[in-house]
Design a protein around this motif. Sequence first.
Motif, PDB file in Angstrom:
ATOM      1  N   PRO A   1      -2.709  -5.588   5.670  1.00 22.58           N
ATOM      2  CA  PRO A   1      -3.925  -5.009   5.267  1.00 22.58           C
ATOM      3  C   PRO A   1      -4.356  -3.434   6.191  1.00 22.58           C
ATOM      4  O   PRO A   1      -4.802  -2.575   5.671  1.00 22.58           O
ATOM      5  N   LYS A   2      -4.132  -3.762   7.577  1.00 21.59           N
ATOM      6  CA  LYS A   2      -4.391  -2.621   8.437  1.00 21.59           C
ATOM      7  C   LYS A   2      -3.490  -1.538   8.111  1.00 21.59           C
ATOM      8  O   LYS A   2      -4.142  -0.457   8.131  1.00 21.59           O
ATOM      9  N   GLU A   3      -2.258  -1.668   7.931  1.00 20.75           N
ATOM     10  CA  GLU A   3      -1.235  -0.575   7.797  1.00 20.75           C
ATOM     11  C   GLU A   3      -1.484   0.239   6.379  1.00 20.75           C
ATOM     12  O   GLU A   3      -1.611   1.362   6.145  1.00 20.75           O
ATOM     13  N   ILE A   4      -2.081  -0.874   5.548  1.00 17.87           N
ATOM     14  CA  ILE A   4      -2.456  -0.026   4.015  1.00 17.87           C
ATOM     15  C   ILE A   4      -3.630   0.763   4.333  1.00 17.87           C
ATOM     16  O   ILE A   4      -3.736   1.887   3.833  1.00 17.87           O
ATOM     17  N   CYS A   5      -4.733   0.089   4.807  1.00 18.20           N
ATOM     18  CA  CYS A   5      -5.836   0.923   5.013  1.00 18.20           C
ATOM     19  C   CYS A   5      -5.889   2.117   6.028  1.00 18.20           C
ATOM     20  O   CYS A   5      -6.555   3.229   5.496  1.00 18.20           O
ATOM     21  N   GLU A   6      -5.067   2.170   6.742  1.00 21.01           N
ATOM     22  CA  GLU A   6      -4.760   3.323   7.744  1.00 21.01           C
ATOM     23  C   GLU A   6      -3.993   4.287   6.796  1.00 21.01           C
ATOM     24  O   GLU A   6      -4.521   5.624   6.781  1.00 21.01           O
ATOM     25  N   MET A   7      -2.893   3.956   5.805  1.00 15.37           N
ATOM     26  CA  MET A   7      -2.434   5.086   5.406  1.00 15.37           C
ATOM     27  C   MET A   7      -3.229   5.576   4.009  1.00 15.37           C
ATOM     28  O   MET A   7      -3.338   6.600   3.874  1.00 15.37           O
ATOM     29  N   LEU A   8      -3.996   4.662   3.611  1.00 15.18           N
ATOM     30  CA  LEU A   8      -4.927   5.276   2.358  1.00 15.18           C
ATOM     31  C   LEU A   8      -6.045   6.064   3.175  1.00 15.18           C
ATOM     32  O   LEU A   8      -6.299   7.115   2.534  1.00 15.18           O
ATOM     33  N   ALA A   9      -6.497   5.781   4.094  1.00 11.74           N
ATOM     34  CA  ALA A   9      -7.407   6.580   4.946  1.00 11.74           C
ATOM     35  C   ALA A   9      -7.051   8.025   4.936  1.00 11.74           C
ATOM     36  O   ALA A   9      -7.671   8.823   4.668  1.00 11.74           O
ATOM     37  N   GLN A  10      -6.031   8.077   5.589  1.00 14.38           N
ATOM     38  CA  GLN A  10      -5.194   9.246   5.911  1.00 14.38           C
ATOM     39  C   GLN A  10      -5.036  10.277   4.874  1.00 14.38           C
ATOM     40  O   GLN A  10      -5.388  11.262   4.795  1.00 14.38           O
ATOM     41  N   HIS A  11      -4.483   9.439   3.740  1.00 15.03           N
ATOM     42  CA  HIS A  11      -4.135  10.318   2.453  1.00 15.03           C
ATOM     43  C   HIS A  11      -5.561  10.747   1.802  1.00 15.03           C
ATOM     44  O   HIS A  11      -5.654  11.832   1.216  1.00 15.03           O
ATOM     45  N   ILE A  12      -6.653   9.782   1.719  1.00 13.97           N
ATOM     46  CA  ILE A  12      -7.930  10.092   0.965  1.00 13.97           C
ATOM     47  C   ILE A  12      -8.410  11.401   1.811  1.00 13.97           C
ATOM     48  O   ILE A  12      -8.927  12.268   1.219  1.00 13.97           O
ATOM     49  N   ASP A  13      -8.554  11.340   3.193  1.00 10.62           N
ATOM     50  CA  ASP A  13      -9.144  12.432   4.138  1.00 10.62           C
ATOM     51  C   ASP A  13      -8.362  13.629   3.591  1.00 10.62           C
ATOM     52  O   ASP A  13      -8.971  14.656   3.535  1.00 10.62           O
ATOM     53  N   ALA A  14      -7.096  13.615   3.693  1.00  6.03           N
ATOM     54  CA  ALA A  14      -6.422  14.865   3.365  1.00  6.03           C
ATOM     55  C   ALA A  14      -6.245  15.505   2.071  1.00  6.03           C
ATOM     56  O   ALA A  14      -6.273  16.849   1.952  1.00  6.03           O
TER      57      ALA A  14
ATOM     58  N   TYR B   1     -13.615  -0.047  10.991  1.00  3.99           N
ATOM     59  CA  TYR B   1     -13.330  -0.767  10.078  1.00  3.99           C
ATOM     60  C   TYR B   1     -11.831  -1.300   9.721  1.00  3.99           C
ATOM     61  O   TYR B   1     -11.494  -2.272   9.899  1.00  3.99           O
ATOM     62  N   ASN B   2     -10.903  -0.262  10.089  1.00  4.66           N
ATOM     63  CA  ASN B   2      -9.580  -0.356  10.079  1.00  4.66           C
ATOM     64  C   ASN B   2      -9.304  -1.012  11.199  1.00  4.66           C
ATOM     65  O   ASN B   2      -7.981  -1.921  11.039  1.00  4.66           O
ATOM     66  N   HIS B   3      -9.611  -0.635  12.282  1.00  2.56           N
ATOM     67  CA  HIS B   3      -9.193  -1.113  13.651  1.00  2.56           C
ATOM     68  C   HIS B   3      -9.307  -2.850  13.806  1.00  2.56           C
ATOM     69  O   HIS B   3      -8.725  -3.269  14.536  1.00  2.56           O
ATOM     70  N   LYS B   4     -10.324  -3.029  13.084  1.00  2.00           N
ATOM     71  CA  LYS B   4     -10.613  -4.711  13.112  1.00  2.00           C
ATOM     72  C   LYS B   4      -9.585  -5.171  12.398  1.00  2.00           C
ATOM     73  O   LYS B   4      -9.591  -6.742  12.356  1.00  2.00           O
ATOM     74  N   LEU B   5      -8.784  -4.898  11.424  1.00  2.00           N
ATOM     75  CA  LEU B   5      -7.916  -5.532  10.497  1.00  2.00           C
ATOM     76  C   LEU B   5      -6.441  -5.836  11.489  1.00  2.00           C
ATOM     77  O   LEU B   5      -6.347  -4.863  12.335  1.00  2.00           O
ATOM     78  N   SER B   6      -5.577  -6.541  10.968  1.00  2.43           N
ATOM     79  CA  SER B   6      -4.537  -6.568  11.407  1.00  2.43           C
ATOM     80  C   SER B   6      -3.273  -6.830  10.286  1.00  2.43           C
ATOM     81  O   SER B   6      -3.665  -6.781   9.278  1.00  2.43           O
ATOM     82  N   GLY B   7      -2.178  -6.586  10.726  1.00  2.00           N
ATOM     83  CA  GLY B   7      -0.947  -6.919   9.683  1.00  2.00           C
ATOM     84  C   GLY B   7      -0.964  -5.785   8.744  1.00  2.00           C
ATOM     85  O   GLY B   7      -1.355  -4.712   9.099  1.00  2.00           O
TER      86      GLY B   7
END
Length: 129
Positions: free
Chosen positions: A16-29, A8-14
């Motif tokens: 939104p991609k940076e926001i989603c990757e950061m959110l996913a990392q923090h939620i997982d952690a 899902y995150n990989h298909k994004l760009s700019g």
Amino acid sequence: MHTDIATYNHKLSGEPKEICEMLAQHIDANLEGAESKVWHGAPVWFLEENPVAGYAVLKDAVQLLFWSGQSFDEDGLEAEGAFKAAQKRYTSKDEINTTDLKRWLHKAADIQWDYKNIVKRKGELIRLK
């Protein structure tokens, strides 16, 4: 991170991609023991099959959603929908306050309404924690 969420995150760009990757990392952690998957088209984290946190890319922002967030008693979250959900919207990863995010995620684990059985209970929410 669940492979569907990474896709899902990989298909994004700019931004939104940076926001989603950061959110996913923090939620997982910060949501220990949570299971995650793409659910209804967006990444969602569950504790004991109950949705607690997730995010979605909207037209003008990335929406971070906490299913029981209205019960967190947090000024930084806005009510969303007819039940107990609350949201925060981001247009830049620089807007993400990781201290707030960590606190909200801990509250997401500690404060839960039973969304898992909402259909069975015909729309009635019961507090689990």
